[in-house]
Design a protein around this motif. Structure first.
Motif, PDB file in Angstrom:
ATOM      1  N   LYS A 184       0.826  -1.213   0.000  1.00  0.00           N
ATOM      2  CA  LYS A 184       0.000   0.000   0.000  1.00  0.00           C
ATOM      3  C   LYS A 184       0.857   1.259   0.000  1.00  0.00           C
ATOM      4  N   ALA A 185       2.000   1.180   0.665  1.00  0.00           N
ATOM      5  CA  ALA A 185       2.884   2.343   0.752  1.00  0.00           C
ATOM      6  C   ALA A 185       3.827   2.451  -0.438  1.00  0.00           C
ATOM      7  N   GLY A 186       3.894   1.403  -1.261  1.00  0.00           N
ATOM      8  CA  GLY A 186       4.831   1.405  -2.375  1.00  0.00           C
ATOM      9  C   GLY A 186       6.260   1.139  -1.956  1.00  0.00           C
ATOM     10  N   ILE A 187       6.440   0.469  -0.823  1.00  0.00           N
ATOM     11  CA  ILE A 187       7.772   0.159  -0.299  1.00  0.00           C
ATOM     12  C   ILE A 187       8.171  -1.240  -0.758  1.00  0.00           C
ATOM     13  N   ASP A 188       9.322  -1.335  -1.392  1.00  0.00           N
ATOM     14  CA  ASP A 188       9.763  -2.616  -1.951  1.00  0.00           C
ATOM     15  C   ASP A 188      10.435  -3.508  -0.916  1.00  0.00           C
ATOM     16  N   ARG A 189      11.295  -2.911  -0.089  1.00  0.00           N
ATOM     17  CA  ARG A 189      12.013  -3.672   0.928  1.00  0.00           C
ATOM     18  C   ARG A 189      12.037  -2.847   2.210  1.00  0.00           C
ATOM     19  N   ALA A 190      12.102  -3.536   3.343  1.00  0.00           N
ATOM     20  CA  ALA A 190      12.088  -2.837   4.624  1.00  0.00           C
ATOM     21  C   ALA A 190      13.070  -3.487   5.587  1.00  0.00           C
ATOM     22  N   VAL A 191      13.855  -2.651   6.244  1.00  0.00           N
ATOM     23  CA  VAL A 191      14.691  -3.094   7.359  1.00  0.00           C
ATOM     24  C   VAL A 191      13.808  -3.082   8.601  1.00  0.00           C
ATOM     25  N   ILE A 192      13.591  -4.252   9.178  1.00  0.00           N
ATOM     26  CA  ILE A 192      12.713  -4.367  10.344  1.00  0.00           C
ATOM     27  C   ILE A 192      13.543  -4.855  11.526  1.00  0.00           C
ATOM     28  N   PHE A 193      13.457  -4.114  12.629  1.00  0.00           N
ATOM     29  CA  PHE A 193      14.221  -4.442  13.822  1.00  0.00           C
ATOM     30  C   PHE A 193      13.468  -5.465  14.664  1.00  0.00           C
ATOM     31  N   SER A 194      14.215  -6.326  15.304  1.00  0.00           N
ATOM     32  CA  SER A 194      13.597  -7.195  16.303  1.00  0.00           C
ATOM     33  C   SER A 194      13.058  -6.328  17.440  1.00  0.00           C
ATOM     34  N   PRO A 195      12.084  -6.814  18.196  1.00  0.00           N
ATOM     35  CA  PRO A 195      11.585  -6.028  19.331  1.00  0.00           C
ATOM     36  C   PRO A 195      12.682  -5.816  20.369  1.00  0.00           C
ATOM     37  N   TYR A 196      12.559  -4.718  21.114  1.00  0.00           N
ATOM     38  CA  TYR A 196      13.492  -4.524  22.222  1.00  0.00           C
ATOM     39  C   TYR A 196      13.216  -5.601  23.269  1.00  0.00           C
ATOM     40  N   PRO A 197      14.272  -6.224  23.811  1.00  0.00           N
ATOM     41  CA  PRO A 197      14.068  -7.409  24.660  1.00  0.00           C
ATOM     42  C   PRO A 197      13.659  -7.095  26.097  1.00  0.00           C
ATOM     43  N   SER A 198      12.551  -6.417  26.235  1.00  0.00           N
ATOM     44  CA  SER A 198      12.015  -6.112  27.562  1.00  0.00           C
ATOM     45  C   SER A 198      10.821  -7.020  27.843  1.00  0.00           C
TER      46      SER A 198
END
Length: 295
Positions: free
Chosen positions: A24-38
């Motif tokens: 929907k945003a027209g984004i081809d690839r995304a760097v996604i971070f793991s959740p903060y380990p709290s």
């Protein structure tokens, strides 16, 4: 190609929803971070720590009960997302460097779980603290980039003083480490740009044929709209057009909102600043691919 270099996960997202939002945003690839380990990892809403009276101390944690077990659980989550969509999702470990086995976890996350880089926020630690050096050396050894938070810090206790851009000058001592400072370090935009200039100048100090500045600038907001044109124009005018990257700061389950960020930055770059198409293409994706070592 549009590459979003800055996406957070909460530990609850499903890959189908992530990809639908990207489309929907027209984004081809995304760097996604793991959740903060709290302990709050895996909740739909983000829990912000309550600030108590008094100034918090160096090396104090903003969130309680951050553990190696939670860190590994977070890595497993984002590695699973990446595994389901390896051509779209680029998984980073959000590493808590004060964990006693942080270096070992980092190596495991990259070599066994195939994550592609590291995200870190200086929560009551300085980038020049000596306990960080083994992490920098390991990242150099693994040939992976580090994306640091820089600038004012929301969502943690009083930690902004640890996130000034000049604190990262220590990375001159790790010349094979690619790194980026997020949010153009707002409100310290000029300091961020000056630091990039310091790393550009360092090319003449390094032996060998290296031609790449090791520092990149992540343009993820950060910068409120009233400051954004000024920040982007300064970065371009200072000669860093090959080192600035697009990002949204969206959560992975709501990437459809990235469309607003794409449209806003395109309007600023094309209509207000007036940069050429080649510069826009670098900003939206090509620079990020170089940062990631993918091009």
């Amino acid at each position: 190609m549009i590459v979003d270099c800055h996406v957070h996960s909460l530990g609850v997202e499903k890959v189908d929803a992530i990809l639908k939002g990207m489309d929907k945003a027209g984004i081809d690839r995304a760097v996604i971070f793991s959740p903060y380990p709290s302990p709050y990892m895996g909740r739909e809403e983000r829990i912000i720590p309550k600030t108590m009276a008094g100034v918090t101390r160096h090396l104090e944690f903003s969130y309680p009960n951050v553990t190696s077990e939670k860190q590994r659980e977070a890595v497993e989550f984002i590695a699973g997302i990446q595994r389901e969509a390896p051509d779209r999702v680029i998984g980073f470990i959000w590493l808590e460097p004060r964990l006693k086995d942080a270096v070992q976890i980092l190596e495991w996350a990259v070599t066994s779980k195939e994550l592609k880089g590291v995200k870190m926020i200086p929560d009551h630690w300085y980038p020049y603290d000596e306990f960080m050096y083994p992490i920098y050396r390991k990242a150099e050894e693994l040939n992976i980039p580090i994306l640091f938070h820089s600038g004012i810090l929301y969502g943690f206790k009083d930690s902004s003083r640890f996130c000034r851009p000049v604190n990262y000058e220590v990375l001159l001592s790790f010349p094979n480490l690619r790194f980026a400072l997020a949010h153009v370090s707002w409100p310290w935009v000029d300091e961020c740009i000056a630091l990039w200039g310091r790393f550009r100048a360092a090319l003449e100090e390094i032996e060998g044929e290296r031609k790449e500045v090791q520092m990149f600038i992540d343009a993820t907001p950060g910068t409120p709209l009233i400051y954004r044109k000024d920040a982007l124009q300064k970065v371009m005018a200072f000669g860093a057009e090959d080192y600035i990257m697009f990002g949204t700061d969206c959560t992975a389950g709501r990437l459809e909102y990235g469309k607003y960020h794409v449209e806003r930055d395109l309007a600023i770059l094309r209509q207000v600043i007036g940069v050429p198409k080649d510069t826009v293409d670098k900003f939206l994706g090509r620079n990020a691919l170089r940062f990631l070592g993918l091009k």
